[in-house]
Write an enzyme that holds these catalytic residues in place. Structure first.
Site, PDB file in Angstrom:
ATOM      1  N   GLU A 174       0.799  -1.233   0.000  1.00 20.08           N
ATOM      2  CA  GLU A 174       0.000   0.000   0.000  1.00 20.08           C
ATOM      3  C   GLU A 174       0.828   1.278   0.000  1.00 20.08           C
ATOM      4  O   GLU A 174       0.878   1.993   1.000  1.00 20.08           O
ATOM      5  CB  GLU A 174      -0.944   0.014   1.209  1.00 20.08           C
ATOM      6  CG  GLU A 174      -2.010  -1.039   1.153  1.00 20.08           C
ATOM      7  CD  GLU A 174      -3.134  -0.775   2.156  1.00 20.08           C
ATOM      8  OE1 GLU A 174      -3.134   0.296   2.786  1.00 20.08           O
ATOM      9  OE2 GLU A 174      -4.007  -1.643   2.286  1.00 20.08           O
ATOM     10  N   GLU A 363      -5.265  -8.466   1.259  1.00 21.12           N
ATOM     11  CA  GLU A 363      -5.767  -8.201   2.611  1.00 21.12           C
ATOM     12  C   GLU A 363      -7.263  -7.978   2.511  1.00 21.12           C
ATOM     13  O   GLU A 363      -7.725  -7.294   1.609  1.00 21.12           O
ATOM     14  CB  GLU A 363      -5.171  -6.912   3.214  1.00 21.12           C
ATOM     15  CG  GLU A 363      -3.752  -7.016   3.678  1.00 21.12           C
ATOM     16  CD  GLU A 363      -3.246  -5.707   4.318  1.00 21.12           C
ATOM     17  OE1 GLU A 363      -4.055  -4.876   4.752  1.00 21.12           O
ATOM     18  OE2 GLU A 363      -2.022  -5.545   4.369  1.00 21.12           O
TER      19      GLU A 363
HETATM   20  C1  BGC Z   1      -2.314  -2.280   6.127  1.00 19.61           C
HETATM   21  C2  BGC Z   1      -2.233  -3.099   7.398  1.00 19.61           C
HETATM   22  C3  BGC Z   1      -3.251  -2.551   8.400  1.00 19.61           C
HETATM   23  C4  BGC Z   1      -4.637  -2.677   7.818  1.00 19.61           C
HETATM   24  C5  BGC Z   1      -5.751  -2.199   8.739  1.00 19.61           C
HETATM   25  C6  BGC Z   1      -3.720  -1.989   5.683  1.00 19.61           C
HETATM   26  O1  BGC Z   1      -3.756  -0.742   5.121  1.00 19.61           O
HETATM   27  O2  BGC Z   1      -1.578  -2.904   5.109  1.00 19.61           O
HETATM   28  O3  BGC Z   1      -0.941  -3.073   7.878  1.00 19.61           O
HETATM   29  O4  BGC Z   1      -3.165  -3.175   9.631  1.00 19.61           O
HETATM   30  O5  BGC Z   1      -4.697  -1.894   6.652  1.00 19.61           O
HETATM   31  O6  BGC Z   1      -5.613  -0.872   9.056  1.00 19.61           O
END
Ligand code: BGC
Length: 453
Positions: A174, A363
């Site tokens: 990101e 994610e």
């Molecule tokens: C990030 C993570 C973070 C998650 C929740 C993402 O933008 O890669 O490291 O914990 O969001 O905030």
């Protein structure tokens, strides 16, 4: 109430080759911040500054993954996942960011990788997940042009060290997140603000991402190379031209700024003063070729759509967010709107770029106010969240978008950056005093779900 608690989908519907994983990051999980030769990162230093992290949380111990990785990998396996995405702490393997390597740091990731392989978990390595060595920050960090060279060296060390065992690599996590929060808004490490920091940080990150891809391609035979992007559908609050233009500007920064140069298109050239400044500051027109890399896959990370309205008072962007709480729509403990249809639409949008070969959801997850009661965390909202998002993903897949995997964020509650330890995203609950792990109901839900994958 939760409309999706009854299982509405099956894992097998995604096909035999679809990959199911969990994702985590070094700084958020490892702890052991000053042992076995690790150098400090910008987050170790930033967290010591008064008022920067909620309730003064520090990443010094986090989830103690450095010492508990065997148990945590076993839990990952027990929940039925087959992919483990983790990041390498740059300052653990190169304590000063460049120069000498740290044998013990290198050995740690060998142990993690070997354990994964032994358990039948495919390792996906993220090279940069926001934890720059403090030694490099002293030299200007991402604002210094030399970072492209420093980063290439870090990638070289990792590729040479682990490339025979690990084939799946993610260069950057990101970029829009860490450059804006860390170099413009000052809310994340290293806490810098203003365009003088933001403009070079963006450009060097774009350049380093492509360079990292090239290093991996040269050094790792049969590598499967990707990089991740945050993405959010940007929706104008009203139909007025002013709101629509505001949404367009936010969209450039949130969605287009990093992927378009990576795809070989250069920076978005729309009528937006900020983009002109970015080009001019960095003489970016000279680098279109070098900003491009032919990635095998892209990782998409979508947490929420953003509704924006025109706001003349906001410098540069002249837009502000109309929060989910204000709009009274379903949202997580972070205040992020829950909207699976929007997740589907943003995947489609990225797919329609045309030259994206594969998409992984690297994610996906949500924070809720979990309660551990009598050894149970009944996080029905999180189960509901994943079900809705998976349903939307399946629709995308059925329509022919080449989505190859879904990685839940995250295995266990961890150090959530500026939010500290209060905000919990895990499928496993962590008691940060005792380090006791308790599988939440969402973890069990995944286990049952994945039995039929
Ligand atoms: C990030 C993570 C973070 C998650 C929740 C993402 O933008 O890669 O490291 O914990 O969001 O905030």
């Amino acid at each position: 109430m939760c409309a999706y608690l009854k299982n509405t989908i099956t894992a097998s519907a995604f096909g035999k080759d679809f990959l199911w994983g969990v994702a985590m990051a070094a700084q958020q999980n490892e702890g052991a911040w000053n042992v076995d030769g690790r150098g400090p990162s910008i987050w170790d230093v930033f967290a010591r500054r008064q008022g920067k992290i909620k309730e003064g949380g520090k990443p010094t111990h986090a989830c103690d993954f450095y010492y508990r990785y065997k148990d945590d990998l076993l839990l990952t396996k027990a929940l039925g996942f087959s992919v483990f995405r983790f990041s390498i702490s740059w300052s653990r393997v190169l304590p000063e960011g460049m120069g000498r390597t740290n044998k013990e740091g290198l050995a740690f990731y060998h142990k993690v990788i070997d354990e994964c392989i032994q358990l039948g978990l495919t390792p996906y390595i993220t090279l940069y997940h926001w934890d720059l060595p403090q030694a490099l920050e002293k030299e200007g960090g991402w604002t210094n042009h030399n970072i492209i060279k420093w980063f290439a060296r870090f990638v070289t060390v990792c590729a040479e060290e682990y490339g025979d065992k690990v084939k799946n690599w993610i260069v950057m996590n990101e970029p829009a997140g860490f450059t804006s929060l860390g170099y413009m808004l000052g809310k994340h490490a290293p806490g810098k603000t203003g365009l003088a920091n933001f403009l070079p940080a963006i450009h060097h990150t774009v350049m380093a991402t492509a360079e990292g891809g090239r290093v991996l391609r040269a050094l790792v035979p049969n590598a499967h190379i990707g990089t991740t992007f945050s993405c959010s559908e940007i929706i104008p609050f009203t139909d007025t031209e002013e709101d629509k233009q505001a949404a367009k500007r936010v969209d450039i920064l949130a969605n287009r700024l990093f992927i378009e140069p990576a795809l070989g298109r250069g920076y978005p050239r729309d009528d937006f003063k900020f983009m002109e400044k970015l080009e001019m500051h960095n003489h970016a027109w000279k680098y279109t070729e070098r900003m491009h890399f032919n990635f095998d896959f892209i990782g998409l990370q979508n947490y929420f759509p953003v509704v924006v309205k025109y706001n003349a008072l906001m410098p540069i962007i002249q837009a502000s967010e109309v929060k989910a709480v204000t709009r009274k729509v379903p949202h997580t403990a972070m205040g992020w709107e829950i909207n699976a249809d929007s997740f589907y639409r943003i995947i489609k949008r990225f797919w329609l770029y045309g030259n994206v070969k594969e998409i992984f959801i690297t994610e996906s997850g949500a924070a809720f106010k979990d309660k551990l009661q009598n050894g149970v965390v009944n996080d029905a909202e999180r189960i509901n969240y994943h079900q809705q998002y998976l349903q939307a993903l399946l629709k995308a897949k059925h329509e022919g978008m080449n989505v190859k995997g879904y990685f839940a964020w995250t295995l266990m509650d961890n150090f959530e950056w500026a939010e500290g330890y209060k905000t919990r995203f895990g499928l496993i609950h962590v008691d940060f005093n005792t380090q006791l792990r308790t599988i939440k109901n969402s973890g069990y839900w995944f286990r049952d779900f994945l039995q039929h994958s």
